[in-house]
Write a protein that holds these residues in place. Structure first.
Motif, PDB file in Angstrom:
ATOM      1  N   LEU A  71      52.151  27.067  44.744  1.00  0.00           N
ATOM      2  CA  LEU A  71      52.734  27.552  46.000  1.00  0.00           C
ATOM      3  C   LEU A  71      53.541  28.837  45.796  1.00  0.00           C
ATOM      4  O   LEU A  71      54.165  29.334  46.728  1.00  0.00           O
ATOM      5  CB  LEU A  71      53.651  26.480  46.610  1.00  0.00           C
ATOM      6  N   ALA A  72      53.498  29.360  44.558  1.00  0.00           N
ATOM      7  CA  ALA A  72      54.327  30.528  44.238  1.00  0.00           C
ATOM      8  C   ALA A  72      54.065  31.713  45.165  1.00  0.00           C
ATOM      9  O   ALA A  72      54.989  32.454  45.477  1.00  0.00           O
ATOM     10  CB  ALA A  72      54.113  30.934  42.792  1.00  0.00           C
ATOM     11  N   ASP A  73      52.814  31.871  45.620  1.00  0.00           N
ATOM     12  CA  ASP A  73      52.490  33.023  46.472  1.00  0.00           C
ATOM     13  C   ASP A  73      52.691  32.726  47.949  1.00  0.00           C
ATOM     14  O   ASP A  73      52.300  33.518  48.795  1.00  0.00           O
ATOM     15  CB  ASP A  73      51.028  33.445  46.261  1.00  0.00           C
ATOM     16  N   PHE A  74      53.216  31.544  48.279  1.00  0.00           N
ATOM     17  CA  PHE A  74      53.379  31.176  49.687  1.00  0.00           C
ATOM     18  C   PHE A  74      54.853  31.110  50.057  1.00  0.00           C
ATOM     19  O   PHE A  74      55.695  30.757  49.236  1.00  0.00           O
ATOM     20  CB  PHE A  74      52.738  29.801  49.961  1.00  0.00           C
ATOM     21  N   GLU A  75      55.122  31.419  51.331  1.00  0.00           N
ATOM     22  CA  GLU A  75      56.483  31.346  51.848  1.00  0.00           C
ATOM     23  C   GLU A  75      56.481  30.230  52.883  1.00  0.00           C
ATOM     24  O   GLU A  75      55.553  30.144  53.692  1.00  0.00           O
ATOM     25  CB  GLU A  75      56.776  32.689  52.518  1.00  0.00           C
ATOM     26  N   GLN A  76      57.486  29.372  52.867  1.00  0.00           N
ATOM     27  CA  GLN A  76      57.507  28.287  53.854  1.00  0.00           C
ATOM     28  C   GLN A  76      58.097  28.773  55.175  1.00  0.00           C
ATOM     29  O   GLN A  76      59.163  29.382  55.197  1.00  0.00           O
ATOM     30  CB  GLN A  76      58.329  27.102  53.341  1.00  0.00           C
ATOM     31  N   LEU A  77      57.357  28.536  56.274  1.00  0.00           N
ATOM     32  CA  LEU A  77      57.805  28.999  57.591  1.00  0.00           C
ATOM     33  C   LEU A  77      57.673  27.869  58.592  1.00  0.00           C
ATOM     34  O   LEU A  77      56.868  26.955  58.399  1.00  0.00           O
ATOM     35  CB  LEU A  77      56.915  30.159  58.060  1.00  0.00           C
ATOM     36  N   VAL A 133      53.829  31.849  62.608  1.00  0.00           N
ATOM     37  CA  VAL A 133      54.876  32.195  61.640  1.00  0.00           C
ATOM     38  C   VAL A 133      56.259  32.227  62.298  1.00  0.00           C
ATOM     39  O   VAL A 133      57.191  32.836  61.798  1.00  0.00           O
ATOM     40  CB  VAL A 133      54.554  33.526  60.912  1.00  0.00           C
ATOM     41  N   VAL A 191      47.942  31.435  57.280  1.00  0.00           N
ATOM     42  CA  VAL A 191      48.821  30.346  56.860  1.00  0.00           C
ATOM     43  C   VAL A 191      47.937  29.209  56.355  1.00  0.00           C
ATOM     44  O   VAL A 191      46.719  29.226  56.531  1.00  0.00           O
ATOM     45  CB  VAL A 191      49.714  29.825  58.005  1.00  0.00           C
TER      46      VAL A 191
END
Ligand code: HEC
Length: 206
Positions: free
Chosen positions: A30-36, A80, A195
């Protein structure tokens, strides 16, 4: 020579990534993902009164579309958490991955289309029957079935009357010209953002 160098570098990186994934030491998929948080509460646009549908039908349709959260996917920025109020229900420039980004470096992506009745970029040319069918069973004119990313399986118990009200409401919106990006097949790199929805189960520890 330069290309060979690049190739070697790529294979080295791949081996490194696979190596990390195998022994699970510090590898974070998940390092390349941002939680929104997606935006789920916002007002649906008013329908334009039309002799083809009753006021009750249009009000019912607007209520249903808000309740079923169609706008959370089919509105720019909503996925988002940043709704574009001038493009309500006019499609999303942010896509949704339908294959797992943990397995595919470049997952398949679908872009929720424009639901306003614009002739070129929206549902202007769709018949009521086609719309009702899409909402209830996820099939298009040519009987091809949409991916369940569009949650038609969740709407299967909707009554004919309610599905018709939803379709009538969409047909009566002010057309908004907005072309969403084309869907991207698995394995191809997507230029537009996307997403990923996921439910993750913990793995046994022993
Ligand atoms: C979870 C996100 C999501 C929600 C919620 C959602 N949709 Fe969709 N919808 C999609 C996606 C993604 C597609 C494109 C599917 C594809 O290309 O296979 C789609 C496709 C469609 C289409 C086909 C349009 C076209 O141009 O092909 C219609 C019509 C539609 N949705 C209506 C609705 C309605 C009405 C609701 C609410 C009752 C709704 N959707 C809720 C994601 C969603």
């Amino acid at each position: 020579m330069k290309t060979l160098g690049k190739l070697l570098l790529v294979s080295y990186l791949l081996i490194f990534a696979v190596g990390c994934a195998d022994n699970r030491s510090g590898y974070n998929p998940l390092a390349d993902f941002e939680q929104l948080d997606p935006a789920t509460i916002f007002a649906m646009p008013e329908a334009i009164p039309s002799p083809n549908y009753s006021t009750e039908q249009l009000q019912r349709g607007r209520y249903m579309v808000g309740l079923l959260g169609c706008g959370s996917c089919h509105t720019d920025g909503a996925l988002v958490g940043n709704v574009n109020q001038s493009r309500l229900l006019a499609g999303s420039g942010t896509g949704i991955a339908y294959s797992s980004p943990f397995i595919d470096d470049f997952p398949g992506i679908v872009y929720p289309p424009n639901l306003t009745p614009d002739m070129e970029t929206g549902l202007g040319s769709w018949t009521m029957n086609r719309l009702v069918q899409m909402i209830r069973v996820g099939t298009t004119d040519h009987s091809s079935r949409s991916l369940p990313v569009m949650p038609w399986p969740a709407f299967v118990n909707i009554t004919e009357e309610d599905a018709f009200a939803v379709a009538a409401y969409l047909k009566s919106l002010t057309p908004v010209k907005h072309q969403v990006p084309s869907n991207v097949s698995r394995g191809q790199r997507s230029v537009a953002p996307y997403v990923h929805f996921g439910v993750y189960q913990s793995l046994p520890t022993d």
